[in-house]
Every structure is written in structure tokens, then in C-alpha cells.
Scaffold this active site. Structure first.
Site, PDB file in Angstrom:
ATOM      1  N   LEU A 150       0.859  -1.278  -0.046  1.00  0.00           N
ATOM      2  CA  LEU A 150      -0.015   0.080  -0.038  1.00  0.00           C
ATOM      3  C   LEU A 150       0.861   1.177   0.036  1.00  0.00           C
ATOM      4  O   LEU A 150       0.429   2.429   0.198  1.00  0.00           O
ATOM      5  CB  LEU A 150      -0.992   0.155   1.253  1.00  0.00           C
ATOM      6  CG  LEU A 150      -1.871  -1.077   1.218  1.00  0.00           C
ATOM      7  CD1 LEU A 150      -2.905  -1.184   2.587  1.00  0.00           C
ATOM      8  CD2 LEU A 150      -2.598  -1.243   0.002  1.00  0.00           C
ATOM      9  N   CYS A 151       2.218   1.043  -0.185  1.00  0.00           N
ATOM     10  CA  CYS A 151       3.152   2.215  -0.294  1.00  0.00           C
ATOM     11  C   CYS A 151       3.124   2.874  -1.649  1.00  0.00           C
ATOM     12  O   CYS A 151       2.763   2.483  -2.620  1.00  0.00           O
ATOM     13  CB  CYS A 151       4.426   1.710  -0.042  1.00  0.00           C
ATOM     14  SG  CYS A 151       5.823   2.809   0.480  1.00  0.00           S
ATOM     15  N   HIS A 152       3.012   4.240  -1.627  1.00  0.00           N
ATOM     16  CA  HIS A 152       3.057   5.155  -2.731  1.00  0.00           C
ATOM     17  C   HIS A 152       4.354   5.196  -3.382  1.00  0.00           C
ATOM     18  O   HIS A 152       5.152   5.303  -2.892  1.00  0.00           O
ATOM     19  CB  HIS A 152       2.703   6.672  -2.276  1.00  0.00           C
ATOM     20  CG  HIS A 152       1.157   6.637  -1.783  1.00  0.00           C
ATOM     21  ND1 HIS A 152       1.059   6.730  -0.312  1.00  0.00           N
ATOM     22  CD2 HIS A 152       0.035   7.189  -2.269  1.00  0.00           C
ATOM     23  CE1 HIS A 152      -0.245   6.828  -0.266  1.00  0.00           C
ATOM     24  NE2 HIS A 152      -0.617   7.214  -1.426  1.00  0.00           N
ATOM     25  N   MET A 209       9.375   4.206   4.860  1.00  0.00           N
ATOM     26  CA  MET A 209       9.317   2.978   4.365  1.00  0.00           C
ATOM     27  C   MET A 209      10.311   2.789   3.330  1.00  0.00           C
ATOM     28  O   MET A 209      11.154   1.723   3.507  1.00  0.00           O
ATOM     29  CB  MET A 209       8.086   2.583   3.797  1.00  0.00           C
ATOM     30  CG  MET A 209       6.727   2.441   4.270  1.00  0.00           C
ATOM     31  SD  MET A 209       6.996   1.583   5.927  1.00  0.00           S
ATOM     32  CE  MET A 209       7.543   0.077   5.439  1.00  0.00           C
ATOM     33  N   GLU A 210      11.025   3.660   2.676  1.00  0.00           N
ATOM     34  CA  GLU A 210      11.997   3.610   1.881  1.00  0.00           C
ATOM     35  C   GLU A 210      13.302   3.392   2.606  1.00  0.00           C
ATOM     36  O   GLU A 210      14.443   2.511   2.345  1.00  0.00           O
ATOM     37  CB  GLU A 210      12.345   4.894   1.173  1.00  0.00           C
ATOM     38  CG  GLU A 210      11.317   4.969  -0.253  1.00  0.00           C
ATOM     39  CD  GLU A 210       9.914   5.158   0.117  1.00  0.00           C
ATOM     40  OE1 GLU A 210       9.540   5.556   1.255  1.00  0.00           O
ATOM     41  OE2 GLU A 210       9.061   4.998  -0.635  1.00  0.00           O
ATOM     42  N   ASP A 242      23.364 -12.841   3.185  1.00  0.00           N
ATOM     43  CA  ASP A 242      23.478 -13.609   2.135  1.00  0.00           C
ATOM     44  C   ASP A 242      25.210 -14.073   1.916  1.00  0.00           C
ATOM     45  O   ASP A 242      25.492 -15.312   1.487  1.00  0.00           O
ATOM     46  CB  ASP A 242      23.076 -13.038   0.803  1.00  0.00           C
ATOM     47  CG  ASP A 242      23.249 -14.030  -0.701  1.00  0.00           C
ATOM     48  OD1 ASP A 242      23.013 -15.325  -0.637  1.00  0.00           O
ATOM     49  OD2 ASP A 242      23.698 -13.155  -1.425  1.00  0.00           O
TER      50      ASP A 242
END
Lengths: 157, 157, 157, 157, 157, 157
Positions: B74-76, B112-113, B127
Site C-alpha cells: 500500500l506504499c505510494h 518505508m524507503e 547472504d
């Protein structure tokens, strides 16, 4: 002991797995997102009634697992054969416990896919609840089980 | 208090930000990956000599920030104007400390970024070092600063 | 009868196909886009002379098939071995008839890939002709043939 | 009348919108997926109890809208500011009615984003119910409202 | 002689490789980016001390190889099993020589993956050095070795 | 003179362009793919009759431009407002000449988008003709014009 992702000159490469047999692989990863008790209550109420934060985070985690080789630079692309994600409200944390199980039949393991699934699900919970709680913290992301391949079974102690 | 990502019926939506002005936004997120001391030593030696784990994780984090709207449902989507990621070896942890700073001029924030950048960088360290240490754990992923937009400045206590 | 995409608790998952054998699979899907006769004429003239709407839609459909597992949340990623798309001008519709054939050797079928190819090709026709006709309508998207795998051959009646 | 996606030579291009002002845009698209009555009943029961097909299709549609410029070759990338998707069980169809509303402030419209959202949501319903019903059919995908930009308001008759 | 990417009608398709056996494949591609001597010196100094242009270009090339089927419309998606990229400063060019080696076990070759790796690495060098030198030129991108599959071994003369 | 993509410590970052004004930008890049005369003839015949190699390469180049920020690690995402690609058969080369023009209104230039468009178009020509000619070579990829932004107009000499 050296890191296999670097060659003799120290340059990064995607490790050659051409000669490894394709075997059944499974990995399970866990993590959590800690939040204020009020935030947990809001999520819990939504689950029961409307506004399914955990359902959306689960889906995001499943789709995130499919993007692993796109996100992690030296990760091999793998045809995943199963992804399941459990999200559980934990009143003691307080917060959400996340566990992802990923399977493939391939030449490398699926730990990164399981970790990416957990991580993406946790980020999605943060996104959906951030309007009410900015201090949430994501943690405890680790592999708890890995099996298949010549290195054999690993279970976190 | 309700979650803005759900409408009155409880259905998820991407929140309407059409009427919000585009303002300068910044967010800083932190996190870490804990590992065995021997693993830290291998990474530290590579940094000095060859096999630059931190450099690769930094790049993965920067590219991860650009994929945020693709990962978090739901992130723009936002035109990011800056991403910087600091990775520091921490002998006390022992492990790697990660801090990401993201900027944009837009209608929503970039927490969020920043969180996705930290998370992707941490997954990449995992990894690259997993062949020598499967018990590494990613944690402490949180927003430490957010500024811009009508909700004003937030600094983690 | 239950939906296999949900587990016993009702939570969505990517179904475990680890134990299914990799077999030859084929799926054919069809659909159409209906438009004004004038719009059809413009497309038809371009085909003969210049401005190849159908050629571009065909390519978009082929590339769309490769993005299926990225678009459809619980879809398994599959190594597609063939995609062919037929676009035919249909004066009676009036509009464009679309048929996509997809093959793989894998553990699950390729219906979703064939349907996504048709759907993406139709969206692309809409995009290219929307400046002259906003009332176009996409429809009739369905599977007409599916073969391979233990559920056997399906042909739409 | 000519198609703007082709230049004077008939070669496809992404139309130059550099000189168009960025204005508020909205588009609403609709579509449906028709299915057997039994399939509708299974979805309806899941909605009430467990196995939320509509919730997953809604999320897929929202994420699909963000991928529009990646799917439709000549489509401009746009910073979407809102996506909302309504999925309604329709016993008369029988099937699911889908409506998507997309907004942006930009130099081109968002019809393609709204159509892609509807189309992706419909494909996702198909994917989740295909184990019980292969004969489902997706149709009626069209723009019902478009506003903003110099071409003004369009409402389907 | 005809191009296999077109069918009898001249329409593009993704060639059917369903009946080809999965065999071990390797491809090596080369290319370079030519630049002013001063630009080469800046990159060389950074390599020794700080600002690792070649390391970043290598990583971009590896990740680019994984995106080949997404970039090249009619290319089959392939599970790559190895990617290694050599970047060498060449004072005579002056510039950077690039060589990529890609392996898979699959039904088609990996020339496109090797070429895409070289091309993406070269573009990344350009991006990182363009602030000091806009006249750089990318060239010499070609396949130097290809082996595996029924067409046998090819080595550029 | 230093490379702006590295900070004072030599660590890569996405340069902060937050304070730069959004201005009209344009970039033109060129390149070519050299091939045997017979290969050129096959492509030329297809163009006239069927099997449109240049049309497919053009579309791939346009879509490639939109993926630039995904391919080039430190590149800012930009809302492209125009992409046009010219592919011309050149009997003297012999081969195909490629020129891409990209525009945006943004805080950074679009050279990388124009170069990526040329590079992707060239790779696509290679892919489509490789069955008849493995010795094709891609070269001459460079920026020929760049305008907008504070560094002003650049035209290759």
C-alpha cells in the site's frame, strides 16, 4: 575460511552452482515486529472485524519471497515451489511473530527467500500501523531450519 | 484510533494523498546484523584487502530503497532524491550497524524507503556471510528520524 | 469443496507443488476488445501501412506472460518455454480477437500465464487507441485449453 | 484521425507530454469475472469465515496499478496518489463485480492504471478459484469515468 | 534463411523450446567503455583508495544478467547458475575492458544474459564517471564464446 | 576532480538532488549494431514484408528507458515524459543505426535513460538475428546531446 561470494582476486561473483544436483530444499525463517500494546490491540480488533493487517502482510511476504533474487545481488534465481507465512499476535512481545517456510527443488538453498519473506511481511506491518505507532521495531530475523543440499540439515539452537 | 490503510468497510486501499502538498521529506532508519566474532573478522579483513561485503550491501540497500513501492503493497511510489547508507563494523555487537538516510520532495514520507534500504542491506550481508555463519540475526530495524509533512518532526527517543 | 490457495486456518499460501513431477504443460486463453467500427478501421489501416497496433500488443502480451508470477500473488514462478499470441481484426465484433498459447515443463500449469498474456495485449490495444475511442471494452477472457499435469486435458465447451 | 502513439513515419513512441501541465487526474474502471454459482458460494463463505479471495484480489489490483507502465509499453510512468478497489459478490452475474479508482497529479491520465488494477484483480480471482472452476470468464473491462487534463470529463453512457 | 523469432505469418513469438533437452550452457561476452585518460586516472585512484567504480559496475552487471528476460522481449527466462564479470583498466584504450561469463543448465543459451551483463556494467561506469566526462563511448559488445546446446561450440575469430 | 557518486569516505551513494529545481531536460544518445551484409538483408526484407525486427527493438528500447533506475544502481528514478527511438538500416556499416531521445521535467538529467534505451534496442536486435549471425557487434553508444539543468547544453563534437 573465506566468503564464497568472492573469487581469488576478491571480486564479487554469483557462485557457480552448475555442477550441483537439483535437490529438495526447505528453509524456515523467523522474525518479529515489536509495537506498543495499543497498536497490537488495534491490529487484533481489525483481524476479528475488519482491516486485516496480518492478511496483507502475509501476502506481501509471499510476493517478497518471489523477488529475492532481484533484491539480493548475488542470489541465484530459483523456481520456488512453496511459500507459507504464519503471523501470530503475541501479547507478551507485544507485537507480531512471523515465520516463513519456503521450498524449492534446486541447486541452492532457500534461506534468503525465507528471510526476505519475513522481512517484507514485517515491513508491511510497519507500513500499515505507522500512522498510530512510529516506534515499532523489527527484529529477531534469523534462519531456524534449513535442509537439503550437501551441507545437510541445520536447526538453530 | 484507526489504521488509515483501511476504509470505513475495513477494505485496504492506497490512501489518497492527492490533496497533500509536495514538501521536502527526510527519514533515517537503523538496524543491525549480529554475527559470530569470527564472521566479523572475515568481513573486516575483506574490507581492508579484498571482498567488500559492506560495499555490496550498501549498493543493495540503495537499490532496495528504489523497490519499496514494489515490495510494500500500500506504499505510494515516490521519486527518491537521495539515498545514503552507512555500514559500520561493530566489535561489541559483534556485527554490522546499518543506517540509511532517504530524501524526497513528495506528498508522503520516506520511512518505508529508509526501512527497506536497511532491511535489504542486512539481508545482503547475511547472504554473503551465510557460508561461514548461519546463526546471524537481523534486528533493531526502526525509524530514528522523520521530518517533513504536516505531522512534523519525529525523533526516536 | 475448498480453495487450495488457503490452508486449514483460511490463511493464503503458495501451494506446495514440491512433490509434483515436472511435466509438459500447455494452456490456451482467449479474449477480445470491442471498439467502434471507426477505431477498427484506423487500426486496420495502420496494420497495412504504418502504426502497427497489433504488433505492439502482441509483444506486450508476450512480455506480460513473463510477469505473471509478479502480478498474481499466489502464482508459482515458471520457466516459460513458449509464448505465441494471435491478434485478429474482427469486423463483426467489431474489434480485436486475441488468443495466447503458453507452454512450460513444470510442476504447475500455465493458464495464468496465458490469461495474463491476453489481458496485457488487450490493455495495450486500449492504450494505443484510447485517444480516438474511450468506450472500448475488454471481455471474453477465458481458458479454452489446458493440458498436462495430473488433472488432465480441459477443453472449454 | 490518427493514433497519437505513432509518429509521422508510423513508428511507435512514448508521446511527448513535457509541455502539458501537471493537473489532478482521476479515472474509474470497471469489470467482472463470471463463474458458476457454486464457485461464488465458496468465495462468499470464505469471505465470511476464512480464505479471503476478495481481499487478496483487492491487494493484487492495487499492486497491479503500480506496475502499469511496466506492462503497457507506451504508457508514461506516473506517481499514483490513490488506488481503491471495490469487489462485490453479484449473485445475478453470478460472479464478482470489480471497480477501481485511481488518482494522480500528473501530465497524463490514469485510465490505464485503473484498467490494469481491474484486470489484475480479476486474474487473481481466477487464480484462486481455478481449482474448482476452470470456465470462469473475465469481461466488461472498461473506463466509466475519467477527469482532469485538457480533454475534460468523460463519463461512460 | 529466416529469423526464428517470427512465425510463418511474420508475427513475433517466443520460440518453442519445450522439446529441447536441458543441457549445460556457457556464454562469454566482451565489451568496453572508452574515456579520457584523466577519467581513467580518477577511476584508477578510486580503485586503490576509495570510490570503487569497478566494484559497483560488476555488481550492476551481475544483477543486469538476472533481468535479461525482462529487458529483451522474446528472450526465455532462465535460471542462471553462474555470473562472473571481469573489469580491467586498460591504459591503451584508454578505458575499461569488460568480460562476462554466464552459465545455466537450460533449454536455450545464455548469450543474451552475458551481453546484457556487459552492457549494464558499461552503462554503470558511464553513470558514475559522467560528471567528469560526457564523451565516453561504449563499444565492442559481442559474444566471444558460446557452448552447449545442439548448435555446438562457437568461438569468435 | 572527484566522482560525485562517492562521499568523502569513498562510499557510494545516490547523490542528493533535493535542492535542485525541476527543469525541462532532454538527452539524445546514439549507437549501432554491426552485422554481416546478409543479416542486414534479412532484416530489411522482413521490414518490408513481415517480421519487424526494428519495430520490436524500438519497443524494447522504449520499455528499457523506463527500467533505467532499476538497472543502474545509483541512478535516480525519474518520471519520463517522452521516449522516441529511431532505428535505421545502414548498408555502409553494415548494420542498424540507433538514436534515442528522452525527455523529463526533473531534478537530474536523462542521459542514462537515453543510453539505456539505445543499449536495450541494440541487445534486442542481437537477440532476434543471432540465429543467423553470432558475430554481430554493438558499439558507438554515446551521448550526442544533453540539455537542461545547471550544467547547460552539451553537444558531442
Amino acid at each position: 575460511m573465506t566468503l564464497t561470494h568472492f573469487d581469488a582476486k576478491g571480486d564479487a561473483h554469483m557462485v557457480d552452482v552448475s555442477d550441483k544436483p537439483a535437490t529438495a530444499r526447505v528453509a524456515v525463517a523467523r522474525g518479529h515486529i515489536r509495537m506498543a500494546r495499543d497498536t497490537l490491540d488495534i491490529i487484533a480488533q481489525g483481524r476479528a472485524k475488519k482491516g486485516d493487517v496480518l492478511g496483507i502482510a502475509r501476502l506481501a511476504g509471499i510476493m517478497g519471497a518471489k523477488k529475492t533474487a532481484d533484491l539480493v545481488p548475488l542470489c541465484h534465481p530459483l523456481p520456488i515451489t512453496k511459500v507459507a507465512i504464519d503471523l501470530t499476535l503475541d501479547a507478551d512481545l507485544p507485537g507480531v511473530q512471523i515465520e516463513a517456510t519456503v521450498k524449492t527443488t534446486g541447486q541452492t538453498g532457500v534461506e534468503m527467500e525465507a528471510l526476505t519473506a519475513v522481512s517484507t511481511a514485517a515491513l508491511t506491518v510497519y507500513d500499515m500501523a505507522k500512522a498510530v505507532d512510529r516506534a515499532m521495531e523489527i527484529g529477531g530475523i534469523r534462519v531456524v531450519l534449513k535442509d537439503g543440499g550437501k551441507s545437510g540439515r541445520y536447526r538453530a539452537s
